[in-house]
Design a protein around this motif. Structure first.
Motif, short mmCIF file in Angstrom:
data_model
loop_
_atom_site.label_atom_id
_atom_site.label_comp_id
_atom_site.label_asym_id
_atom_site.label_seq_id
_atom_site.Cartn_x
_atom_site.Cartn_y
_atom_site.Cartn_z
N GLY A 170 25.74 -22.55 56.21
CA GLY A 170 25.00 -21.88 55.15
C GLY A 170 23.54 -22.26 55.12
N ARG A 171 22.86 -21.73 54.10
CA ARG A 171 21.40 -21.91 53.97
C ARG A 171 21.04 -22.97 52.94
NH1 ARG A 171 21.54 -15.74 53.57
NH2 ARG A 171 21.05 -15.01 55.69
N GLY A 172 21.96 -23.86 52.62
CA GLY A 172 21.67 -24.88 51.62
C GLY A 172 20.44 -25.70 51.96
N GLY A 173 20.20 -25.93 53.24
CA GLY A 173 19.03 -26.69 53.67
C GLY A 173 17.72 -26.03 53.28
N PHE A 174 17.73 -24.70 53.10
CA PHE A 174 16.52 -23.99 52.68
C PHE A 174 16.00 -24.52 51.35
CE2 PHE A 174 16.93 -19.63 55.03
CZ PHE A 174 16.97 -20.30 56.23
N LEU A 175 16.92 -24.88 50.46
CA LEU A 175 16.52 -25.34 49.13
C LEU A 175 15.73 -26.64 49.22
CD1 LEU A 175 19.81 -24.60 47.15
CD2 LEU A 175 17.74 -23.20 47.27
N PHE A 176 16.16 -27.53 50.10
CA PHE A 176 15.47 -28.80 50.25
C PHE A 176 14.15 -28.62 51.00
CE2 PHE A 176 19.74 -29.99 49.23
CZ PHE A 176 19.59 -31.09 48.39
N ALA A 177 14.13 -27.70 51.95
CA ALA A 177 12.86 -27.39 52.62
C ALA A 177 11.86 -26.84 51.62
CB ALA A 177 13.10 -26.39 53.76
N THR A 178 12.34 -26.00 50.71
CA THR A 178 11.48 -25.45 49.66
C THR A 178 10.93 -26.56 48.78
OG1 THR A 178 12.70 -23.35 49.62
CG2 THR A 178 11.43 -23.93 47.65
N ALA A 179 11.79 -27.51 48.44
CA ALA A 179 11.34 -28.65 47.62
C ALA A 179 10.29 -29.47 48.36
CB ALA A 179 12.54 -29.52 47.25
N PHE A 180 10.46 -29.67 49.67
CA PHE A 180 9.48 -30.40 50.45
C PHE A 180 8.12 -29.67 50.45
CE2 PHE A 180 13.14 -32.23 53.10
CZ PHE A 180 13.11 -33.44 52.40
N VAL A 181 8.18 -28.37 50.69
CA VAL A 181 6.94 -27.57 50.73
C VAL A 181 6.21 -27.65 49.40
CG1 VAL A 181 6.01 -25.23 50.90
CG2 VAL A 181 7.74 -26.00 52.54
N ALA A 182 6.95 -27.42 48.32
CA ALA A 182 6.33 -27.44 46.99
C ALA A 182 5.77 -28.82 46.66
CB ALA A 182 7.36 -27.03 45.94
N ALA A 183 6.53 -29.88 46.96
CA ALA A 183 6.09 -31.24 46.63
C ALA A 183 4.82 -31.62 47.39
CB ALA A 183 7.20 -32.23 46.95
N GLU A 184 4.70 -31.18 48.65
CA GLU A 184 3.54 -31.56 49.44
C GLU A 184 2.31 -30.71 49.12
OE1 GLU A 184 4.92 -33.66 53.47
OE2 GLU A 184 5.19 -31.49 53.50
N LEU A 185 2.51 -29.47 48.71
CA LEU A 185 1.36 -28.59 48.50
C LEU A 185 0.84 -28.58 47.07
CD1 LEU A 185 2.19 -25.43 50.68
CD2 LEU A 185 0.86 -27.47 51.25
N ILE A 186 1.69 -28.94 46.10
CA ILE A 186 1.26 -28.87 44.71
C ILE A 186 0.03 -29.75 44.45
CG2 ILE A 186 1.90 -29.68 42.39
CD1 ILE A 186 4.62 -28.39 42.81
N GLY A 187 -0.05 -30.89 45.08
CA GLY A 187 -1.18 -31.78 44.84
C GLY A 187 -2.39 -31.55 45.75
#
Length: 305
Positions: free
Chosen positions: A35-52
Motif C-alpha cells: 500500500g501507500r502508507g509510506g506516502f503519509l510519512f514522506a508527506t510529513a517529512f516534506v512538510a517538516a523540512e519546508l515549513i521553516g
C-alpha cells in the motif's frame, strides 16, 4: 512571516498524496509492500523540512512544478483505468517474482521522482541540504521494493545473513520468559502456544532489514544538513541504528506472541503481519529525527546564550 510561496509549494508537492488519500483511502495500508502508507510519512517529512524554510522561491519555479503534479494525478487516475493491469502484466516480461512489490514499487518510483524533481526545481542544487528526507525516503522505498520484487524471500544472501541471529535472539527471549515453546533453526521458528502450533519462516523484509537501509539513507541525508560536529553525527546515527534494530526485534517478538497467545490461525496472523512492521518503524523514524532536531536546537540555543 512564512514565505507564502513556500506554503504553496508544500501544498503542490503533497497534493497527489491528499488526492490519493481522499479518492483511494483503502490503498493506504501500512504494510510496507501492500500500500501507500509510506506516502503519509514522506508527506510529513516534506512538510517538516519546508515549513521553516525562509528562502525565497520565485513564482516561475512554483508554476514549473504544477504540471509535474498533474502528471502524478494522471498516473494515479490511470491506475484505475487499465494502467495497474498493464504494470502487473509486464512483470512476466521482466522475470518479476513478487507481483505485489512490483506493483507498489511503481507508485513509489513515480512519487519519489516527482518530489525529487520538485525540490530540485524549487531550490536548485541546495535541495539536498534543505529537503532531502522525503525524496530519499520515497526513492529508498522504491529501491527496497524492487529488490523484493526481483530477489524475494532468501534469494538475496547478504540481506538474509543477519536473519538467523535475530531469530535465535527472539526464541531465546520467548524461552527465557516461558511464554510458550519456541525452537529456532536457521531462519525458521517453530512456535507452540495456547492456540496451537505454527512454523514461521523469516525473510529479510519481515525481519526489518529493509527498515535499517531506509533509516540509514534518511538519517545520513538528515545529518548532512545539520551543522553539528562529526562525532555527534556518528553518535546519533549509531543510536538510531540500534533503535531501528530494537524496533525490528520488537516486531518479530510481537509476531511470535500473536501466535503463542492470540491466534495460530494463518489468516488472522497474516492480517497482523501486514501492519506490524511499518506501524512500528515509521513512527520510530519520524520521532527519532524529531528528537535529534530538538536536542540539537536546544544545544545551539544554549551555546548562543
Amino acid at each position: 512571516m512564512q514565505n507564502k510561496t513556500v506554503l504553496a509549494a508544500i501544498l503542490v508537492i503533497i497534493s497527489p498524496v491528499i488526492f490519493a488519500l481522499v479518492v483511494y483511502p483503502d490503498s493506504f495500508s501500512l504494510s510496507w509492500n501492500q500500500g501507500r502508507g509510506g506516502f503519509l510519512f514522506a508527506t510529513a517529512f516534506v512538510a517538516a523540512e519546508l515549513i521553516g524554510v525562509r528562502m525565497q522561491i520565485s513564482k516561475m519555479r512554483l508554476f514549473a512544478i504544477i504540471p509535474l503534479a498533474g502528471l502524478v494525478f494522471a498516473y494515479l487516475i490511470g491506475l484505475e483505468y487499465g494502467l495497474r493491469d498493464y504494470i502487473a502484466g509486464s512483470a512476466k516480461q521482466y522475470d518479476v517474482n513478487l507481483i505485489h512489490s512490483w506493483n507498489w514499487m511503481w507508485d513509489f518510483v513515480v512519487m519519489g521522482a516527482f518530489v525529487t524533481a520538485s525540490v530540485a526545481i524549487l531550490f536548485g542544487k541546495k535541495w539536498i541540504r534543505i529537503a532531502p528526507a522525503g525524496p530519499i525516503f520515497l526513492c529508498g522505498s522504491a529501491i527496497i521494493l524492487s529488490l523484493d520484487a526481483f530477489f524475494p524471500y532468501d534469494t538475496l544472501g547478504p540481506l538474509q545473513y543477519v536473519v538467523p541471529y535475530l531469530v535465535e535472539v527472539n526464541v531465546g527471549i520467548i524461552n527465557f520468559f516461558d511464554l510458550g515453546t519456541a525452537i529456532a533453526r536457521d531462519n525458521l521458528m517453530f512456535l507452540r502456544g495456547e492456540h496451537g502450533s505454527m512454523a514461521l519462516q523469516v525473510f529479510w523484509p519481515s525481519a526489518g532489514v529493509h527498515s535499517v537501509i531506509i533509516y540509514s539513507l534518511v538519517m545520513m541525508a538528515f545529518l548532512l544538513k545539520m551543522n553539528i560536529p562529526r562525532r555527534r553525527k556518528a553518535m546519533f546515527f549509531a543510536i538510531g541504528i540500534a533503535g531501528t534494530i530494537g524496533v525490528n526485534m520488537i516486531r518479530i517478538f510481537s509476531l511470535s506472541i500473536f501466535v503463542l497467545k492470540v491466534s495460530a490461525n494463518p489468516v488472522k496472523f497474516e492480517e497482523f503481519h501486514g501492519i506490524a512492521g511499518e506501524i512500528m518503524f515509521l513512527p520510530w523514524l519520524f520521532a527519532y529525527l524529531f528528537l535529534v532536531m530538538a536536542i540539537e536546537t536546544k544545544r545551539i540555543k544554549k551555546i548562543s546564550a
